[in-house]
Design an enzyme around this catalytic site. Structure first.
Site, PDB file in Angstrom:
ATOM      1  N   VAL A  76       0.869  -1.172   0.000  1.00 14.00           N
ATOM      2  CA  VAL A  76       0.000   0.000   0.000  1.00 14.00           C
ATOM      3  C   VAL A  76       0.905   1.221   0.000  1.00 14.00           C
ATOM      4  O   VAL A  76       2.042   1.168   0.477  1.00 14.00           O
ATOM      5  CB  VAL A  76      -0.979   0.019   1.193  1.00 14.00           C
ATOM      6  CG1 VAL A  76      -2.012  -1.091   1.060  1.00 14.00           C
ATOM      7  CG2 VAL A  76      -0.253  -0.085   2.512  1.00 14.00           C
ATOM      8  N   SER A  77       0.395   2.320  -0.547  1.00 10.84           N
ATOM      9  CA  SER A  77       1.236   3.500  -0.753  1.00 10.84           C
ATOM     10  C   SER A  77       1.376   4.393   0.473  1.00 10.84           C
ATOM     11  O   SER A  77       2.358   5.108   0.600  1.00 10.84           O
ATOM     12  CB  SER A  77       0.685   4.330  -1.910  1.00 10.84           C
ATOM     13  OG  SER A  77       0.700   3.565  -3.088  1.00 10.84           O
ATOM     14  N   THR A  78       0.387   4.369   1.352  1.00  9.64           N
ATOM     15  CA  THR A  78       0.441   5.253   2.517  1.00  9.64           C
ATOM     16  C   THR A  78       0.134   4.467   3.785  1.00  9.64           C
ATOM     17  O   THR A  78      -0.457   3.385   3.744  1.00  9.64           O
ATOM     18  CB  THR A  78      -0.574   6.407   2.403  1.00  9.64           C
ATOM     19  OG1 THR A  78      -1.893   5.868   2.488  1.00  9.64           O
ATOM     20  CG2 THR A  78      -0.409   7.176   1.101  1.00  9.64           C
TER      21      THR A  78
END
Length: 73
Positions: free
Chosen positions: A8-10
């Site tokens: 996941v990016s964040t």
């Protein structure tokens, strides 16, 4: 053996959907990362690749979870 990689990016995003899908296809080992696809230091991806042996398959939920894709012209 199937080795799963979820990203996941964040920190606010939840990888559970990816983890569930990877488990359903039979991944024996999972590596989970919270990092931008543009980030060069992807420690869990590196760990997954180092863990794998000949004949193993790296499984990702979607290709964009592995790396950023170039724009097609």
């Amino acid at each position: 053996m199937f080795v799963g990689y979820a990203r996941v990016s964040t920190q606010d995003q939840n990888p559970e959907l990816q983890i569930d899908a990877l488990n359903k296809v039979g991944c024996v080992k999972l590596f989970i990362e919270k990092a931008s696809g543009a980030q060069r230091d992807r420690y869990e991806l590196k760990a997954a690749l180092e863990y794998m042996r000949s004949g193993d398959t790296l499984v990702v939920w979607k290709l964009d979870r592995l790396a950023r894709l170039p724009l097609m012209s």
